[in-house]
Design a protein around this motif. Structure first.
Motif, PDB file in Angstrom:
ATOM      1  N   PHE A  70       0.807   4.133  -2.951  1.00  0.00           N
ATOM      2  CA  PHE A  70       0.438   5.520  -2.667  1.00  0.00           C
ATOM      3  C   PHE A  70       1.489   6.494  -3.170  1.00  0.00           C
ATOM      4  O   PHE A  70       1.180   7.436  -3.909  1.00  0.00           O
ATOM      5  CB  PHE A  70       0.233   5.726  -1.166  1.00  0.00           C
ATOM      6  CG  PHE A  70      -0.070   7.163  -0.802  1.00  0.00           C
ATOM      7  CD1 PHE A  70      -1.349   7.676  -0.939  1.00  0.00           C
ATOM      8  CD2 PHE A  70       0.934   8.002  -0.354  1.00  0.00           C
ATOM      9  CE1 PHE A  70      -1.630   8.997  -0.634  1.00  0.00           C
ATOM     10  CE2 PHE A  70       0.666   9.324  -0.037  1.00  0.00           C
ATOM     11  CZ  PHE A  70      -0.618   9.816  -0.176  1.00  0.00           C
TER      12      PHE A  70
ATOM     13  N   VAL B  39      -0.390   6.810  -6.624  1.00  0.00           N
ATOM     14  CA  VAL B  39      -1.502   7.693  -6.280  1.00  0.00           C
ATOM     15  C   VAL B  39      -1.042   9.122  -6.007  1.00  0.00           C
ATOM     16  O   VAL B  39      -1.786  10.076  -6.263  1.00  0.00           O
ATOM     17  CB  VAL B  39      -2.266   7.132  -5.053  1.00  0.00           C
ATOM     18  CG1 VAL B  39      -3.454   8.018  -4.700  1.00  0.00           C
ATOM     19  CG2 VAL B  39      -2.738   5.713  -5.323  1.00  0.00           C
ATOM     20  N   PHE B  40       0.182   9.287  -5.533  1.00  0.00           N
ATOM     21  CA  PHE B  40       0.667  10.605  -5.119  1.00  0.00           C
ATOM     22  C   PHE B  40       0.521  11.676  -6.207  1.00  0.00           C
ATOM     23  O   PHE B  40      -0.015  12.757  -5.939  1.00  0.00           O
ATOM     24  CB  PHE B  40       2.122  10.500  -4.657  1.00  0.00           C
ATOM     25  CG  PHE B  40       2.697  11.775  -4.130  1.00  0.00           C
ATOM     26  CD1 PHE B  40       2.316  12.283  -2.902  1.00  0.00           C
ATOM     27  CD2 PHE B  40       3.638  12.481  -4.867  1.00  0.00           C
ATOM     28  CE1 PHE B  40       2.848  13.465  -2.412  1.00  0.00           C
ATOM     29  CE2 PHE B  40       4.176  13.664  -4.394  1.00  0.00           C
ATOM     30  CZ  PHE B  40       3.782  14.158  -3.168  1.00  0.00           C
TER      31      PHE B  40
ATOM     32  N   LYS C  94       0.817  -1.215   0.000  1.00  0.00           N
ATOM     33  CA  LYS C  94       0.000   0.000   0.000  1.00  0.00           C
ATOM     34  C   LYS C  94       0.850   1.263   0.000  1.00  0.00           C
ATOM     35  O   LYS C  94       0.518   2.249  -0.658  1.00  0.00           O
ATOM     36  CB  LYS C  94      -0.952  -0.012   1.198  1.00  0.00           C
ATOM     37  CG  LYS C  94      -1.971  -1.147   1.180  1.00  0.00           C
ATOM     38  CD  LYS C  94      -2.875  -1.083   2.388  1.00  0.00           C
ATOM     39  CE  LYS C  94      -3.945  -2.172   2.345  1.00  0.00           C
ATOM     40  NZ  LYS C  94      -3.373  -3.530   2.313  1.00  0.00           N
ATOM     41  N   GLU C  95       1.957   1.264   0.740  1.00  0.00           N
ATOM     42  CA  GLU C  95       2.795   2.455   0.799  1.00  0.00           C
ATOM     43  C   GLU C  95       3.415   2.748  -0.564  1.00  0.00           C
ATOM     44  O   GLU C  95       3.453   3.895  -1.014  1.00  0.00           O
ATOM     45  CB  GLU C  95       3.898   2.277   1.841  1.00  0.00           C
ATOM     46  CG  GLU C  95       3.404   2.147   3.278  1.00  0.00           C
ATOM     47  CD  GLU C  95       3.026   0.721   3.617  1.00  0.00           C
ATOM     48  OE1 GLU C  95       3.089  -0.160   2.722  1.00  0.00           O
ATOM     49  OE2 GLU C  95       2.651   0.468   4.780  1.00  0.00           O
TER      50      GLU C  95
END
Length: 267
Positions: free
Chosen positions: A26, A30-31, A22-23
């Motif tokens: 992201f 996603v960032f 997940k990190e």
């Protein structure tokens, strides 16, 4: 099975492992999407109506976010993931299997290509549907996007793999990867207008690929008369291709000379 088929299987496996982290999803995937949405919302009033100014806030930041996305999903993701796999022994175990080494790298390239393309599709959908950005209608613009995108992804991937060898362990890799990545984003026209930077900082940024990826993307998504705001007053497609190609070749040579399947001090 041939090497290409094994490489495809590795790509599928890499994608599954990637989206479980997940990190990583992201910060590399996603960032840029969140940053585009945030900048478009915060600075929307300063750009006025796109029909009058030619570029609204979302359109202004879109090329930089696309360029940052390419860098994050290629260079940063590769540098981090390869260093971790080397440190935890994954690479050593893979090297001892019958899998051709080329298949491993094909899997990494496939991972970057799929995630970068998916991220770009989400970016332009949000820009178009959420903020009314006018997307290019010229085939020439999309051809430019294609070669800048492919060169950027290829360059970032090989440089990320080569850069992973600089880390002494997986615990230190984050610091030596994320810090320079952030600095390059700030000086390469991702978060600020490149024309607002001091001349000496522009020269520094011009050494690295991200500045040229961002400039190439601006030539795709900005009106043609905006090229006068670039350092040379033109889009410099030829120089963009040359700089990215040079970095791609340099990255391949570095990979060939520095890539290790095991941690330092082990065999």
């Amino acid at each position: 099975m041939n090497t290409a088929a094994i490489g495809w299987d590795r790509t599928i496996l890499e994608l599954k492992m990637y989206f479980r982290e997940k990190e990583a999803v992201f910060f590399s995937f996603v960032f840029p999407i969140l940053m585009l949405s945030m900048f478009a919302t915060i600075f929307g009033d300063q750009f006025g109506n796109e029909e009058q100014s030619g570029v609204n806030a979302a359109r202004f930041f879109l090329p930089g976010m696309v360029a940052a996305g390419v860098m994050l999903t290629s260079f940063q993701s590769m540098a981090l993931s390869v260093a971790v796999e080397r440190d935890d022994g994954t690479l050593k175990r893979l090297r001892s299997t019958p899998m051709p080494p080329v298949a491993y790298f094909l899997g990494k390239v496939g991972l970057v290509a799929v995630t970068s393309l998916a991220q770009f599709v989400l970016l332009i959908l949000i820009a178009k549907v959420g903020f009314g950005v006018q997307l290019p209608t010229s085939a020439g613009n999309w051809v430019t996007f294609l070669w800048v995108f492919l060169l950027g992804v290829a360059t970032g991937t090989v440089l990320g793999i080569a850069y992973s060898s600089m880390a002494s362990s997986s615990r230190s890799v984050g610091a030596i990867v994320i810090a320079p990545t952030l600095v390059l984003q700030f000086i390469s026209g991702v978060y600020f207008a490149f024309t607002d930077l001091p001349d000496w900082l522009k020269q520094v940024a011009s050494v690295f690929p991200l500045k040229w990826i961002a400039q190439g993307m601006r030539s795709v998504f900005f009106p043609d008369d905006w090229q006068t705001q670039e350092m040379a007053g033109v889009w410099e497609h030829g120089r963009t291709a040359l700089v990215l190609a040079v970095w791609l070749v340099a990255g391949l040579l570095l990979c060939a000379r520095t890539f290790r399947w095991t941690k330092r001090g082990t065999t």
